[in-house]
Design an enzyme around this catalytic site. Structure first.
Site, PDB file in Angstrom:
ATOM      1  N   LYS A 293      -9.597  11.546   2.462  1.00 60.42           N
ATOM      2  CA  LYS A 293     -10.064  10.727   3.480  1.00 60.42           C
ATOM      3  C   LYS A 293     -10.482  11.495   4.804  1.00 60.42           C
ATOM      4  O   LYS A 293      -9.626  12.383   5.149  1.00 60.42           O
ATOM      5  CB  LYS A 293      -8.979   9.710   4.010  1.00 60.42           C
TER       6      LYS A 293
ATOM      7  N   HIS B 145       1.533   9.989  -0.683  1.00 61.70           N
ATOM      8  CA  HIS B 145       0.624   9.756   0.355  1.00 61.70           C
ATOM      9  C   HIS B 145       1.294   9.689   1.987  1.00 61.70           C
ATOM     10  O   HIS B 145       0.949  10.639   2.747  1.00 61.70           O
ATOM     11  CB  HIS B 145       0.031   8.319   0.264  1.00 61.70           C
TER      12      HIS B 145
ATOM     13  N   ASP C  37       5.619   4.870  -5.129  1.00 67.19           N
ATOM     14  CA  ASP C  37       4.270   4.748  -5.382  1.00 67.19           C
ATOM     15  C   ASP C  37       3.439   5.210  -3.855  1.00 67.19           C
ATOM     16  O   ASP C  37       2.466   5.661  -4.030  1.00 67.19           O
ATOM     17  CB  ASP C  37       4.004   3.101  -5.390  1.00 67.19           C
TER      18      ASP C  37
HETATM   19  C1  BG6 Z   1      -2.279   3.933  -4.308  1.00 67.11           C
HETATM   20  C2  BG6 Z   1      -1.208   3.162  -4.637  1.00 67.11           C
HETATM   21  O1  BG6 Z   1      -2.002   5.445  -4.656  1.00 67.11           O
HETATM   22  O2  BG6 Z   1      -2.808   3.786  -3.241  1.00 67.11           O
HETATM   23  C3  BG6 Z   1      -1.516   1.765  -4.282  1.00 67.11           C
HETATM   24  O3  BG6 Z   1      -0.911   3.317  -6.057  1.00 67.11           O
HETATM   25  C4  BG6 Z   1      -2.369   1.645  -3.091  1.00 67.11           C
HETATM   26  O4  BG6 Z   1      -0.391   0.855  -4.606  1.00 67.11           O
HETATM   27  C5  BG6 Z   1      -3.203   2.549  -2.740  1.00 67.11           C
HETATM   28  O5  BG6 Z   1      -2.612   0.194  -3.135  1.00 67.11           O
HETATM   29  C6  BG6 Z   1      -3.440   2.563  -1.292  1.00 67.11           C
HETATM   30  O6  BG6 Z   1      -4.584   3.452  -1.081  1.00 67.11           O
HETATM   31  P1  BG6 Z   1      -5.677   3.073  -0.051  1.00 67.11           P
HETATM   32  O7  BG6 Z   1      -6.663   4.404   0.167  1.00 67.11           O
HETATM   33  O8  BG6 Z   1      -6.484   1.791  -0.309  1.00 67.11           O
HETATM   34  O9  BG6 Z   1      -4.841   2.972   1.298  1.00 67.11           O
END
Ligand code: BG6
Length: 536
Positions: free
Chosen positions: A218, A276, A271
């Site tokens: 991003k 992230h 997850d």
């Molecule tokens: C994914 C998760 O990695 O990231 C999901 O498995 C989550 O559960 C998603 O919804 C969120 O990604 P973004 O880019 O929509 O914030």
């Protein structure tokens, strides 16, 4: 934002950038082999990204895609299937049939089970044919868009078939490369992550491996480094002398949708936090790298994770909060509780919300809490990093009527209102010395006036160019699990007794507020997180 706050808008016009749009980077020629080509990821993310990269001229003339799936399809069937996915992709903007016709001629298909050695022979034969007959490149990028359980078999077969091998062309100096992209989850815990890393390492060298975390693709996430290390204004105060605490939030209004099978095994901690959110934390806290290259950047991020002490069960009890949503209302619509969702156990103990207080024990951050929270079915979508600064040492204006200058906050808004907000105190107009809180806003959307590429476009292009800066290195993955596994283990021994403990559409469980209140801190409200970008 406070109701009475004035707003200072620092919107930058696109024309204020005299250098114009920089030239687009160009991918190496290559054939992208997608294993799991008929799945959701390929349709929703990979194919739209590859199509768009080709439309804007980032791929080479020798670029091709070989899809591998279980169904018997002709190349033409495969092209038609992919067309439907790309045309309906929200990230694409306007879909052009002409451009699709040209792009689709570069798509090929091979059918086969990924456990079957014959499939790999067919892949090798297909690649050879594409090279000889259609001038496709001999560089190969293997993308594992497959369930994690298949990874060890696929890796072993890629090794056995010789497809993982890099070679030098006979006469010239040109290297023919082979790279692999692996999607999360990179294991379920430290032991399984190590086992996966071992099977990868038995076939590929680490410099051939790209572990993808789409958050790093991003623009707003990459901008954390530009904001910190491309400006001299902020870095001097980015430490324990000035920062009181840091909040990192990734709130989603969506529920678990059709992914319950996966989510029941995973939960919010694995997850979202294990990858992230730890990435966001590392980018916020890391030292300046010696260079913007893959090893320097990844080295510094890993140092951050290594500076966080492993939590004992007692610390887990004090510094973590789990939650699960019950029924509620989002955008005026009633929604089900997690336990009522399709394919979720009626007594499920899977957490859909987590808050953790991390402590980074190093010179820069000693004593500064980093609070991280994420959850499904929260009030609205919001991903942001809020850096809260300490109060001024002297309350100079405290005696003037109704005044209490709020501490400064820098909020890096990752999504959906991409930008940055800086909050500070200002004198209200009038004869009295009254102060108020004001906000200075930078809005990505209006400042540059161009579309951001999707995370997958950025990351696929990087793999095709051999730039691993935005990918997780083996030691990084293991350092992340070293932090997460003790939490999972402590939780497993103390099953939650209060699930569901937050209403869908809310701010999350009350215990998450108490976690911060103990230190005299509080979360920014998710529901009130409007940045002001929408109104501008
Ligand atoms: C994914 C998760 O990695 O990231 C999901 O498995 C989550 O559960 C998603 O919804 C969120 O990604 P973004 O880019 O929509 O914030």
């Amino acid at each position: 934002m406070t109701k009475n706050s004035a707003e200072i808008s620092a919107l930058v016009e696109a024309k204020a950038f005299p250098m114009g749009t920089p030239a687009l980077p160009k991918a190496d020629p290559c054939a992208v082999v997608i294993l799991g080509a008929l799945g959701d990821l390929t349709r929703r993310k990979l194919m739209p990204a590859l199509f768009h990269l080709t439309c804007v001229g980032c791929t080479s003339g020798q670029f091709t895609v070989l899809g591998v799936g279980r169904e018997e399809l002709t190349h033409e069937d495969f092209r038609l299937r992919m067309r439907a996915g790309v045309a309906e992709s929200k990230e694409m903007g306007d879909f052009s049939d002409d451009q699709w016709q040209q792009f689709s001629q570069r798509l090929y298909y091979v059918a086969g089970e990924l456990q079957d050695r014959q499939t790999y022979n067919r892949i090798a034969a297909g690649l050879q044919r594409m090279e000889e007959q259609d001038g496709a490149s001999a560089n190969h990028l293997f993308y594992l868009a497959t369930p994690p359980s298949l990874a060890p078999t696929i890796l072993a077969e890629l090794g056995a078939s010789g497809l993982a091998k890099e070679k030098w062309r006979e006469k010239g100096q040109e290297k023919v490369w082979s790279r692999i992209v692996v999607e999360k989850p990179f294991g379920q815990d430290l032991a399984s992550a190590r086992a996966l890393n071992e099977s990868i390492a038995s076939v590929f060298d680490e410099n051939q491996v790209y572990r993808i975390d789409h958050y790093l693709g991003k623009d707003t996430v990459q901008n954390i480094l530009v904001f910190r290390f491309g400006n001299s204004l902020f870095e001097p105060v980015w430490n324990r002398n000035y920062v009181d605490y840091v909040e990192i939030t990734a709130a989603e209004p969506i529920g678990v949708g059709s992914r319950a099978g996966y989510y029941e095994q995973s939960g919010a901690l694995r997850d979202m936090v294990a990858n992230h959110l730890l990435q966001l934390l590392a980018l916020t806290a890391m030292e300046p790298p010696v260079a913007m290259d893959a090893d320097s950047v990844r080295e510094e991020k890993t140092q951050v994770w290594r500076s966080i002490p492993k939590m004992t069960p007692e610390v887990v009890a004090q510094r973590t909060v789990r939650g699960q949503y019950g029924p509620g209302e989002i955008n005026s619509e009633r929604v089900l509780g997690y336990r009522d969702e399709n394919r979720v156990a009626t007594d499920s103990l899977t957490e859909t919300f987590v808050a953790v207080e991390f402590r980074i024990e190093n010179w820069r951050w000693g004593g500064v809490p980093f609070y991280v929270r994420t959850g499904k079915r929260l009030a609205r979508q919001l991903t942001e990093i809020a850096v809260h600064f300490k109060r001024t040492p002297q309350a100079l204006f405290a005696r003037t009527p109704d005044d209490r200058i709020e501490p400064n906050v820098i909020a890096l808004r990752i999504q959906p209102d991409e930008g940055i907000t800086i909050t500070f105190g200002a004198k209200r107009p009038g004869t009295a010395m009254h102060t108020g809180t004001v906000h200075m806003n930078f809005c990505y959307r209006t400042a540059f006036g161009v579309r951001s590429p999707s995370a997958y476009e950025t990351l696929l292009l990087d793999v095709m160019r051999g730039d691993a800066t935005l990918f997780t290195r083996r030691d990084g993955v293991e350092a992340q699990w070293r932090l997460i596994t003790p939490i999972e283990e402590a939780w497993a021994k103390q099953p939650p007794s209060d699930f569901p403990n937050y209403e869908a559409g809310s701010e999350g469980p009350a215990a998450a507020d108490e976690l911060l209140a103990r230190n005299g801190h509080s979360w920014r409200r998710i529901a009130d997180s409007s940045s002001g970008c929408e109104e501008s």
